[in-house]
Design a protein around this motif. Structure first.
Motif, mmCIF file in Angstrom:
data_model
loop_
_atom_site.group_PDB
_atom_site.id
_atom_site.type_symbol
_atom_site.label_atom_id
_atom_site.label_comp_id
_atom_site.label_asym_id
_atom_site.label_seq_id
_atom_site.Cartn_x
_atom_site.Cartn_y
_atom_site.Cartn_z
ATOM 1 N N CYS A 28 0.590 -1.223 -0.074
ATOM 2 C CA CYS A 28 0.193 0.428 0.214
ATOM 3 C C CYS A 28 0.766 1.332 0.062
ATOM 4 O O CYS A 28 0.575 2.223 -0.707
ATOM 5 C CB CYS A 28 -1.182 0.519 0.940
ATOM 6 N N GLU A 50 -8.538 -0.216 4.528
ATOM 7 C CA GLU A 50 -9.346 0.954 3.777
ATOM 8 C C GLU A 50 -10.534 0.131 4.486
ATOM 9 O O GLU A 50 -11.208 1.150 4.931
ATOM 10 C CB GLU A 50 -9.167 1.575 2.652
ATOM 11 N N THR A 51 -11.388 -0.805 3.726
ATOM 12 C CA THR A 51 -12.737 -2.082 3.982
ATOM 13 C C THR A 51 -12.556 -2.746 4.134
ATOM 14 O O THR A 51 -11.617 -3.176 3.673
ATOM 15 C CB THR A 51 -13.338 -1.764 2.835
ATOM 16 N N GLN A 67 -14.751 0.714 7.850
ATOM 17 C CA GLN A 67 -14.516 1.409 6.795
ATOM 18 C C GLN A 67 -13.742 2.001 7.452
ATOM 19 O O GLN A 67 -14.229 2.839 8.233
ATOM 20 C CB GLN A 67 -15.339 2.003 5.229
ATOM 21 N N GLN A 68 -12.751 2.692 6.755
ATOM 22 C CA GLN A 68 -11.609 3.553 7.292
ATOM 23 C C GLN A 68 -10.815 4.665 6.570
ATOM 24 O O GLN A 68 -10.421 3.529 5.445
ATOM 25 C CB GLN A 68 -11.343 3.380 8.190
ATOM 26 N N ALA A 69 -10.625 5.431 6.571
ATOM 27 C CA ALA A 69 -9.070 5.847 5.889
ATOM 28 C C ALA A 69 -8.316 5.828 6.112
ATOM 29 O O ALA A 69 -7.454 5.619 7.113
ATOM 30 C CB ALA A 69 -9.196 7.496 6.149
ATOM 31 N N THR A 70 -7.079 5.295 5.319
ATOM 32 C CA THR A 70 -5.822 5.142 5.755
ATOM 33 C C THR A 70 -4.504 6.012 5.137
ATOM 34 O O THR A 70 -4.575 7.168 4.293
ATOM 35 C CB THR A 70 -5.984 3.812 4.738
ATOM 36 N N LYS A 75 -4.438 1.065 -1.508
ATOM 37 C CA LYS A 75 -5.804 0.597 -0.631
ATOM 38 C C LYS A 75 -5.836 -0.991 -0.007
ATOM 39 O O LYS A 75 -5.203 -1.641 -1.692
ATOM 40 C CB LYS A 75 -6.785 1.733 -1.336
ATOM 41 N N GLN A 77 -8.182 -3.629 0.416
ATOM 42 C CA GLN A 77 -9.938 -3.692 1.036
ATOM 43 C C GLN A 77 -9.299 -5.670 1.408
ATOM 44 O O GLN A 77 -9.049 -6.385 1.190
ATOM 45 C CB GLN A 77 -10.580 -4.525 -0.323
#
Length: 344
Positions: A28, A50-51, A67-70, A75, A77
């Motif tokens: 990532c 991220e999810t 779900q979150q901001a990274t 990203k 999943q």
């Protein structure tokens, strides 16, 4: 680049779990898009996820559960296949929420059902046309269901971890055939060390085709976590910070037992660590899983001899695993000079 990481277990505790977590984070950081298949139930503990998605009981449909901001350009999943409560493992441990059996104790039907559950999950989500690379872990069964899925014609790199060979494949002709199926599909077979590579090749009779596509990629060291400290003052500051984090309520969850989660922190860990003089004592630290194959019992047996020569020596064991009770019994027997409990 879209990369599919296939790992049948969790992201904490064992070597392969940590390997997968750290690899996904680094991918990532490099800007890659990662689809991660595993059983990790706490995605909030990982800054690169991220999810997170759960499958239905048939592994056809998914529902977002987190779900979150990274902070990374790439990203990740996380997809958690529905195993219908059944988890085959190489080394037995209790995993809450699962019926756990070692592969050696599984029936062929149980193994095939497990492979099929995971294959369905892969086929429900991945697009082979967009997948640049598949990274699978262990020699069974993750690369097997990759080979049987729609990803079977994608570039496939399989990373071998030692517990699978030594606790499962080595003891079963059936499991060895599954491993051969996986090896036939993989473009490259990666090992963490030259020792593990040579051990694996020898078990498969030094097959020239396997030899040609095997290579060693060391796990490396995260220099942000493993840093040299300048003097005792910096060391003490780190220790104080560790004790403060361990004392936080979410982490103190009682003594681990067969009926509880594996990675809970002992309720008396702060008191134990607080007694250690990290400045003047000589520290021997074991960090890993509590298995007899790791040699922990040899370290314990040698402790009286080492302590006779150095009274400022302290041995610290950090880990989890099914052999913990045995090791604690061994320590108690040596401390009391009574070996009778070890005969039971």
């Amino acid at each position: 680049m879209e990369i599919v990481m296939v790992h049948g277990y969790f992201l904490r505790g064992t070597g392969s779990n940590l390997f997968v977590a750290n690899t996904c984070r680094e991918l990532c950081k490099l800007g890659h898009q990662v689809k991660l298949f595993c059983q990790e139930e706490k995605p909030q503990l990982f800054d690169f996820i991220e999810t997170a998605w759960d499958f239905d009981r048939h592994n056809h449909n998914i529902t977002i559960v987190y779900q979150q901001a990274t902070p990374y350009p790439g990203k990740c999943q996380l997809y958690r296949p529905n195993l219908n409560g059944f988890l085959p493992v190489y080394v037995y441990d209790n995993y809450p929420g699962y019926v756990v059996k070692t592969y050696s104790d599984c029936t062929p039907a149980e193994i095939e059902a497990y492979i099929e559950d995971n294959r369905r999950a892969l086929d429900a989500v991945v697009d082979p046309g967009r997948t640049a690379l598949v990274l699978s872990n262990h020699s069974i069964m993750q690369p097997v269901y990759v080979a049987r899925s729609r990803l079977g014609h994608c570039r496939h790199v399989m990373t071998v971890h030692g517990s699978c060979l030594n606790f499962s494949v080595r003891h079963s002709l059936l499991l060895k055939e599954y491993a051969r199926e996986a090896l036939a599909n993989a473009e490259w077979v990666v090992f963490i060390s030259q020792y593990s590579r040579l051990e694996f090749l020898a078990f498969f009779d030094n097959d020239p085709s396997l030899y040609a596509k095997s290579l060693v990629i060391p796990g490396g060291v995260d220099l942000k976590n493993f840093i040299s400290l300048n003097g005792s003052s910096e060391k003490q500051a780190e220790i104080d910070g560790l004790l403060a984090r361990l004392a936080a309520p979410p982490l103190i969850a009682g003594q681990p037992s067969a009926a509880t989660a594996l990675w809970q922190t002992d309720e008396d860990v702060v008191r134990k660590l607080g007694r250690i003089d990290f400045t003047d004592e000589k520290i021997i630290l074991y960090y890993g899983k509590y298995l007899w194959t790791k040699g922990v019992q040899l370290l314990i047996a040698a402790a009286p001899l080492m302590l006779m020569k150095n009274h400022r020596l302290r041995i610290i064991l950090v880990g989890f695993g099914s052999s913990r009770d045995y090791f604690e019994t061994l320590i108690k027997a040596l401390d009391q000079g009574d070996l009778a409990p070890l005969s039971h």
